[in-house]
Write an enzyme that holds these catalytic residues in place. Structure first.
Site, short mmCIF file in Angstrom:
data_model
loop_
_atom_site.label_atom_id
_atom_site.label_comp_id
_atom_site.label_asym_id
_atom_site.label_seq_id
_atom_site.Cartn_x
_atom_site.Cartn_y
_atom_site.Cartn_z
CB SER A 1 -2.87 -0.52 4.60
OG SER A 1 -2.21 0.58 4.48
CB ALA B 1 -3.94 -3.26 2.61
CE LYS C 1 3.89 -1.85 -7.02
NZ LYS C 1 3.14 -1.23 -6.09
CG ASP D 1 2.24 -4.77 -7.51
OD1 ASP D 1 1.26 -4.11 -7.50
OD2 ASP D 1 3.21 -5.08 -6.85
CB THR E 1 0.48 0.44 -8.82
OG1 THR E 1 0.91 -1.04 -8.59
CG2 THR E 1 0.89 1.06 -7.74
CB SER F 1 -2.17 3.23 -6.61
OG SER F 1 -1.00 3.59 -6.36
NE ARG F 2 -0.55 3.34 0.56
CZ ARG F 2 -0.37 2.72 1.72
NH1 ARG F 2 0.73 2.78 2.27
NH2 ARG F 2 -1.53 2.22 2.14
CB VAL G 1 4.89 4.40 3.40
CG1 VAL G 1 4.35 2.99 2.86
CG2 VAL G 1 6.40 4.50 3.00
CD GLU H 1 7.94 1.92 0.72
OE1 GLU H 1 9.04 2.41 0.54
OE2 GLU H 1 7.69 0.86 1.36
N1 LIG Z 1 -1.02 -1.18 1.43
C1 LIG Z 1 -0.82 -1.95 0.44
O1 LIG Z 1 -1.82 -2.26 -0.27
C2 LIG Z 1 0.20 -2.88 0.13
C3 LIG Z 1 0.12 -3.90 -0.70
C4 LIG Z 1 1.40 -4.55 -1.07
C5 LIG Z 1 2.66 -4.20 -0.36
N2 LIG Z 1 2.63 -3.11 0.38
C6 LIG Z 1 4.15 -2.59 0.73
O2 LIG Z 1 4.09 -2.90 2.38
C7 LIG Z 1 4.92 -1.84 3.07
C8 LIG Z 1 4.19 -1.41 4.15
O3 LIG Z 1 3.19 -0.58 3.51
P1 LIG Z 1 1.54 0.02 4.06
O4 LIG Z 1 0.72 0.19 3.28
O5 LIG Z 1 1.33 -1.34 5.21
O6 LIG Z 1 2.20 1.18 4.93
P2 LIG Z 1 1.43 2.14 5.97
O7 LIG Z 1 1.95 3.64 5.64
O8 LIG Z 1 -0.04 1.91 5.94
O9 LIG Z 1 2.10 1.58 7.44
C9 LIG Z 1 3.28 1.57 7.70
C10 LIG Z 1 3.44 1.27 9.10
O10 LIG Z 1 4.68 0.83 9.48
C11 LIG Z 1 5.07 1.13 10.70
N3 LIG Z 1 6.46 1.11 10.92
C12 LIG Z 1 7.19 1.99 10.34
N4 LIG Z 1 8.63 1.61 10.76
C13 LIG Z 1 8.61 0.30 11.67
C14 LIG Z 1 9.46 -0.26 11.94
N5 LIG Z 1 10.85 0.10 12.09
N6 LIG Z 1 9.10 -1.25 12.81
C15 LIG Z 1 7.62 -1.49 12.86
N7 LIG Z 1 6.91 -0.87 12.34
C16 LIG Z 1 7.20 0.37 11.59
C17 LIG Z 1 4.58 2.60 10.80
O11 LIG Z 1 4.31 3.18 12.05
C18 LIG Z 1 3.17 2.41 10.08
O12 LIG Z 1 2.22 1.78 11.14
C19 LIG Z 1 5.39 -1.03 1.85
O13 LIG Z 1 6.57 -1.29 1.52
C20 LIG Z 1 4.31 -1.30 0.70
O14 LIG Z 1 5.04 -1.06 -0.55
C21 LIG Z 1 1.62 -2.46 0.60
#
Ligand SMILES: NC(=O)c1ccc[n+]([C@@H]2O[C@H](COP(=O)([O-])OP(=O)(O)OC[C@H]3O[C@@H](n4cnc5c(N)ncnc54)[C@H](O)[C@@H]3O)[C@@H](O)[C@H]2O)c1
Length: 331
Positions: free
Chosen positions: A11, A138, A189, A242, A246, A252-253, A277, A279
């Site tokens: 996302s 996201a 957080k 944040d 969250t 927030s998951r 994920v 986290e």
């Molecule tokens: N979702 C949000 O709103 C948000 C906002 C800020 C920060 N984050 C952070 O961003 C990070 C990613 O979160 P997300 O929400 O996008 O996760 P998500 O679960 O939506 O997606 C994770 C993606 O990463 C891919 N992936 C896993 N291992 C990989 C690798 N080695 N190389 C390439 N791709 C890989 C998976 O296949 C999946 O498509 C987390 O640390 C999260 O805390 C997320």
């Protein structure tokens, strides 16, 4: 125009791709899950992780690290924190000395207890490394809702370039030099968000949530300062900002996972149910061990760690937290 290679089409990677592509930057996005990438390419939408957000034609899809990073000016890592090491290792052969590296994952590595910039230092020139974090779901960024984040780097020039790259009329980027604070604020957080969800799931009210957020922040600051973070950073977007988003948002998951646990679901089933994920479940373990090593008291983190491992029920955790010896608020 700056060309950006994105590693991780979840996302957040996708939402940031829309920010950059919306500014006219050519963006190439890679993911380890090839089928997921193919679905995105054919539907021009990330139906798995960010449904309802159309992907404009500046976004293309890469089926190898080489394809994603060839000729890119910036590499953006958006894989989950526990996968950052393998993502960095796989990308390293294609990361050139003039390429800026942005990491947007939030977490602490299990086992090593390393912050993500400490892992990055094993692979890359830290003069090129920038962390981006803050209150930014996201789902809202993908819909161009106003959002603010912080970027930090050891290199002020790199951080200014990344500020310029991401700034839009709906995505505002602040700079700070405190890499440790930005990383720890974003990582820790998520543990408190799990707790906020658990409290909601147990049917508690706003008082309990405010208590968790405020006392949670107190322990984030205790550990953060011990590890070199600045208080001001932890009071800013990457910390308090944040934490608020969250702990209070339906997006927030971590909170959603906590909610299911609070309602009585087993932790591993709750993670499976969320489907993306969570986290905080990993960071709780790393932070619990890190706090013990550093001799820092973190009762909320302790409780959430034990609940997330199924070693303590949510009710026992509440009893434990509410039954602690009386204290001065600033002690
Ligand atoms: N979702 C949000 O709103 C948000 C906002 C800020 C920060 N984050 C952070 O961003 C990070 C990613 O979160 P997300 O929400 O996008 O996760 P998500 O679960 O939506 O997606 C994770 C993606 O990463 C891919 N992936 C896993 N291992 C990989 C690798 N080695 N190389 C390439 N791709 C890989 C998976 O296949 C999946 O498509 C987390 O640390 C999260 O805390 C997320």
């Amino acid at each position: 125009m700056t060309t950006v290679g994105i590693i991780g089409a979840g996302s957040w990677g996708t939402a940031l791709a829309t920010v950059l592509a919306g500014k006219g930057c050519p963006v190439r996005i890679y993911d380890v899950d090839e089928q997921h990438l193919r679905r995105m390419e054919s539907s021009r939408e990330n139906t798995d992780y960010l449904p309802g957000v159309a992907l404009n034609s500046n976004i293309s899809f890469a089926y190898s690290h080489e394809e994603a990073l060839k000729g890119a000016d910036v590499v953006l890592f958006s894989a989950p924190a526990q996968h950052f090491r393998s993502a960095a290792e796989a990308a390293k052969p294609y990361v050139t000395p003039d390429m800026l590296i942005v990491n947007v994952a939030k977490g602490i590595e299990r086992g090593t207890h390393k912050r993500l910039s400490q892992i990055a230092a094993e692979f890359f020139d830290m003069n090129n490394y920038v962390v981006l974090s803050g209150p930014s779901h996201a789902e809202e960024v993908g819909r161009r809702m106003p959002t603010t984040v912080a970027v930090a780097s050891e290199n002020p020039e790199a951080e200014l370039k990344i500020q310029d790259l991401f700034m839009t009329d709906r995505f505002r980027v602040y700079t700070t030099e405190d890499v440790v604070g930005v990383e720890l604020g974003g990582a820790l957080k998520n543990i408190i968000a799990l707790g906020a969800g658990i409290a909601d799931g147990m049917g508690f009210g706003d008082n309990a949530k405010a208590a968790l957020m405020t006392r949670g922040l107190a322990e984030i600051m205790r550990l953060g300062e011990k590890l070199g973070a600045q208080r001001e950073t932890l009071s800013g977007l990457a910390g308090v900002g944040d934490l608020i988003v969250t702990c209070t948002s339906m997006h927030s998951r971590n909170r959603r996972c906590g909610l299911l646990i609070g309602e009585g679901m087993a932790p591993e089933d709750a993670v499976r149910e969320v489907g993306m994920v969570v986290e905080g479940m990993f960071t709780a373990e790393a932070a619990y061990e890190l706090a013990k090593e550093a001799g820092v008291e973190m009762p909320i983190t302790d409780a959430i760690y034990h609940v997330s491992r199924g070693e303590m029920s949510a009710s026992e955790a509440i009893e434990m937290l509410m039954g602690r010896e009386k204290k001065h608020e600033q002690a």
